[in-house]
Write a protein that holds these residues in place. Sequence first.
Motif, PDB file in Angstrom:
ATOM      1  N   VAL A   1       0.855  -1.191   0.000  1.00 25.61           N
ATOM      2  CA  VAL A   1       0.000   0.000   0.000  1.00 25.61           C
ATOM      3  C   VAL A   1       0.894   1.245   0.000  1.00 25.61           C
ATOM      4  CG1 VAL A   1      -1.756   1.281   1.291  1.00 25.61           C
ATOM      5  CG2 VAL A   1      -1.815  -1.234   1.226  1.00 25.61           C
ATOM      6  N   ALA A   2       0.507   2.247  -0.755  1.00 23.39           N
ATOM      7  CA  ALA A   2       1.308   3.468  -0.845  1.00 23.39           C
ATOM      8  C   ALA A   2       1.408   4.150   0.517  1.00 23.39           C
ATOM      9  CB  ALA A   2       0.695   4.429  -1.852  1.00 23.39           C
ATOM     10  N   PRO A   3       2.630   4.417   1.012  1.00 26.45           N
ATOM     11  CA  PRO A   3       2.770   5.102   2.299  1.00 26.45           C
ATOM     12  C   PRO A   3       2.515   6.598   2.198  1.00 26.45           C
ATOM     13  CG  PRO A   3       4.927   4.610   1.390  1.00 26.45           C
ATOM     14  CD  PRO A   3       3.924   3.966   0.487  1.00 26.45           C
ATOM     15  N   VAL A   4       2.778   7.176   1.024  1.00 24.58           N
ATOM     16  CA  VAL A   4       2.490   8.594   0.773  1.00 24.58           C
ATOM     17  C   VAL A   4       1.999   8.713  -0.660  1.00 24.58           C
ATOM     18  CG1 VAL A   4       4.245   9.451   2.396  1.00 24.58           C
ATOM     19  CG2 VAL A   4       4.829   9.137  -0.017  1.00 24.58           C
ATOM     20  N   VAL A   5       1.279   9.777  -0.941  1.00 28.09           N
ATOM     21  CA  VAL A   5       0.815  10.057  -2.300  1.00 28.09           C
ATOM     22  C   VAL A   5       1.159  11.504  -2.615  1.00 28.09           C
ATOM     23  CG1 VAL A   5      -1.172  10.230  -3.843  1.00 28.09           C
ATOM     24  CG2 VAL A   5      -1.065   8.380  -2.158  1.00 28.09           C
ATOM     25  N   TYR A   6       1.826  11.709  -3.731  1.00 29.19           N
ATOM     26  CA  TYR A   6       2.184  13.067  -4.144  1.00 29.19           C
ATOM     27  C   TYR A   6       1.011  13.680  -4.902  1.00 29.19           C
ATOM     28  CZ  TYR A   6       6.950  11.868  -2.841  1.00 29.19           C
ATOM     29  OH  TYR A   6       8.068  11.495  -2.136  1.00 29.19           O
ATOM     30  N   ASP A   7       0.600  14.849  -4.466  1.00 31.05           N
ATOM     31  CA  ASP A   7      -0.567  15.530  -5.031  1.00 31.05           C
ATOM     32  C   ASP A   7      -0.091  16.782  -5.778  1.00 31.05           C
ATOM     33  OD1 ASP A   7      -3.093  16.316  -5.672  1.00 31.05           O
ATOM     34  OD2 ASP A   7      -3.706  16.845  -3.639  1.00 31.05           O
ATOM     35  N   ASN A   8       0.210  16.620  -7.053  1.00 29.66           N
ATOM     36  CA  ASN A   8       0.756  17.709  -7.846  1.00 29.66           C
ATOM     37  C   ASN A   8      -0.340  18.618  -8.380  1.00 29.66           C
ATOM     38  OD1 ASN A   8       3.547  16.893  -7.709  1.00 29.66           O
ATOM     39  ND2 ASN A   8       3.013  15.187  -9.041  1.00 29.66           N
ATOM     40  N   VAL A   9      -0.114  19.917  -8.251  1.00 28.84           N
ATOM     41  CA  VAL A   9      -1.061  20.916  -8.737  1.00 28.84           C
ATOM     42  C   VAL A   9      -0.283  22.054  -9.387  1.00 28.84           C
ATOM     43  CG1 VAL A   9      -2.774  20.400  -6.944  1.00 28.84           C
ATOM     44  CG2 VAL A   9      -1.092  22.216  -6.560  1.00 28.84           C
TER      45      VAL A   9
ATOM     46  N   PHE B   1      -5.393  19.306 -11.676  1.00 29.19           N
ATOM     47  CA  PHE B   1      -5.576  18.947 -13.087  1.00 29.19           C
ATOM     48  C   PHE B   1      -5.600  17.440 -13.320  1.00 29.19           C
ATOM     49  CE2 PHE B   1      -1.102  19.037 -12.299  1.00 29.19           C
ATOM     50  CZ  PHE B   1      -0.504  18.166 -13.190  1.00 29.19           C
ATOM     51  N   VAL B   2      -5.179  16.662 -12.326  1.00 22.78           N
ATOM     52  CA  VAL B   2      -5.265  15.201 -12.407  1.00 22.78           C
ATOM     53  C   VAL B   2      -5.635  14.689 -11.022  1.00 22.78           C
ATOM     54  CG1 VAL B   2      -3.601  14.887 -14.285  1.00 22.78           C
ATOM     55  CG2 VAL B   2      -2.794  14.962 -11.919  1.00 22.78           C
ATOM     56  N   HIS B   3      -6.143  13.470 -10.968  1.00 25.40           N
ATOM     57  CA  HIS B   3      -6.410  12.825  -9.689  1.00 25.40           C
ATOM     58  C   HIS B   3      -5.187  12.006  -9.306  1.00 25.40           C
ATOM     59  CE1 HIS B   3     -10.595  14.008  -9.445  1.00 25.40           C
ATOM     60  NE2 HIS B   3     -10.787  13.592 -10.685  1.00 25.40           N
ATOM     61  N   ALA B   4      -4.642  12.271  -8.133  1.00 30.18           N
ATOM     62  CA  ALA B   4      -3.469  11.524  -7.675  1.00 30.18           C
ATOM     63  C   ALA B   4      -3.818  10.040  -7.582  1.00 30.18           C
ATOM     64  CB  ALA B   4      -3.004  12.048  -6.321  1.00 30.18           C
ATOM     65  N   ASN B   5      -2.973   9.206  -8.159  1.00 27.36           N
ATOM     66  CA  ASN B   5      -3.210   7.768  -8.185  1.00 27.36           C
ATOM     67  C   ASN B   5      -2.262   7.073  -7.211  1.00 27.36           C
ATOM     68  OD1 ASN B   5      -3.699   5.100  -8.720  1.00 27.36           O
ATOM     69  ND2 ASN B   5      -3.219   5.197 -10.908  1.00 27.36           N
TER      70      ASN B   5
ATOM     71  N   ASP C   1       0.646   4.744  -8.250  1.00 27.49           N
ATOM     72  CA  ASP C   1       1.921   5.262  -8.759  1.00 27.49           C
ATOM     73  C   ASP C   1       2.995   5.323  -7.676  1.00 27.49           C
ATOM     74  OD1 ASP C   1       0.820   5.597 -11.270  1.00 27.49           O
ATOM     75  OD2 ASP C   1       0.320   7.710 -10.954  1.00 27.49           O
ATOM     76  N   TYR C   2       2.594   5.181  -6.408  1.00 27.30           N
ATOM     77  CA  TYR C   2       3.530   5.381  -5.299  1.00 27.30           C
ATOM     78  C   TYR C   2       3.612   4.168  -4.373  1.00 27.30           C
ATOM     79  CZ  TYR C   2       2.725  10.030  -7.120  1.00 27.30           C
ATOM     80  OH  TYR C   2       2.611  11.108  -7.972  1.00 27.30           O
ATOM     81  N   ARG C   3       3.287   2.996  -4.917  1.00 25.81           N
ATOM     82  CA  ARG C   3       3.320   1.791  -4.094  1.00 25.81           C
ATOM     83  C   ARG C   3       4.747   1.259  -3.951  1.00 25.81           C
ATOM     84  NH1 ARG C   3      -0.286  -2.300  -7.118  1.00 25.81           N
ATOM     85  NH2 ARG C   3       0.739  -1.256  -8.867  1.00 25.81           N
ATOM     86  N   PRO C   4       5.122   0.830  -2.749  1.00 25.31           N
ATOM     87  CA  PRO C   4       6.420   0.182  -2.578  1.00 25.31           C
ATOM     88  C   PRO C   4       6.367  -1.244  -3.104  1.00 25.31           C
ATOM     89  CG  PRO C   4       5.237   0.127  -0.509  1.00 25.31           C
ATOM     90  CD  PRO C   4       4.366   0.896  -1.480  1.00 25.31           C
ATOM     91  N   VAL C   5       7.527  -1.791  -3.404  1.00 23.08           N
ATOM     92  CA  VAL C   5       7.621  -3.158  -3.910  1.00 23.08           C
ATOM     93  C   VAL C   5       8.590  -3.931  -3.024  1.00 23.08           C
ATOM     94  CG1 VAL C   5       8.069  -4.613  -5.910  1.00 23.08           C
ATOM     95  CG2 VAL C   5       7.303  -2.258  -6.255  1.00 23.08           C
ATOM     96  N   PHE C   6       8.167  -5.109  -2.590  1.00 25.97           N
ATOM     97  CA  PHE C   6       8.974  -5.951  -1.705  1.00 25.97           C
ATOM     98  C   PHE C   6       9.287  -7.275  -2.391  1.00 25.97           C
ATOM     99  CE2 PHE C   6       6.569  -3.101   0.939  1.00 25.97           C
ATOM    100  CZ  PHE C   6       7.460  -2.717   1.926  1.00 25.97           C
ATOM    101  N   ARG C   7      10.459  -7.800  -2.125  1.00 27.31           N
ATOM    102  CA  ARG C   7      10.809  -9.112  -2.656  1.00 27.31           C
ATOM    103  C   ARG C   7      10.126 -10.234  -1.861  1.00 27.31           C
ATOM    104  NH1 ARG C   7      14.323  -9.182  -6.226  1.00 27.31           N
ATOM    105  NH2 ARG C   7      15.411  -7.339  -5.452  1.00 27.31           N
TER     106      ARG C   7
END
Length: 247
Positions: free
Chosen positions: A98-106, A203-207, A210-216
């Motif tokens: 699960v994404a720990p943070v989400v970047y909200d660009n405006v 101008f976009v909805h933060a997804n 796009d910011y999910r971590p990946v674990f082995r």
Amino acid sequence: MNTAHVLASIALALAGPAGAATVSMAFGDNLPPFILADQDAGIEVEVVRAALAYRGHVLQARYLPMGRIPLAFKARTVDAIMMDVGEDMAREGGHYGVAPVVYDNVFYTLASRKLRIRTPQDLQGHSVNAFVGAAARYPAWLQPLVHSRDYVESNRQEVQPQLLALGRYEIVLSDRIIFQYYTRRLQKRQPGFVMPAVDEHSFVHANPDDYRPVFRDAAIRDDFNAGLAQLHKSGRYRAIYDKYLKD
């Protein structure tokens, strides 16, 4: 209990919870206040560290240029990465969390300019300052501008509030938290400086994907997700943000 059993019990206690591990994870090399590489800290780093610690895991953060993050995972030099930078890491044996943070660009503009930004065409004829890689991330909005001398991408997001305030650029593209952070720092460094009123143009909805971590390791991913949920439930998640934005 004999001495041997006592010593064994102490050793187990010191070792921490069963299955606890040191998790090496690649982050971007610097993006205040989310990533402060020189301090081994930042909102993103602290949230991940606390989420992993919920079940005894220890974060070993490694700071790399964004382009090297997926390469590090594929080369198996790290156990996890903070976002896949557009590559499908499931093909490489990765397990998404699960994404720990989400970047909200405006887009930011001075309120006094009374600009409206609703379509990509609304950017035409205006000077724009954005972060590096913005046109690649938002091609429909920014690719038409890349050959214009009025469009600049820069890693120096710390100067964006001042550039906007001074009228050097009419439009600045930034994450909300990053812009607030640097505005506060600017006002601290220059006590007489007053940031003019600004308008935020979504101008976009933060997804979050796009910011999910990946674990082995899928089990560590599950532990991370559980820890992140606990951070939200306990209020500590909000406290980590406040630590960097209300100092």
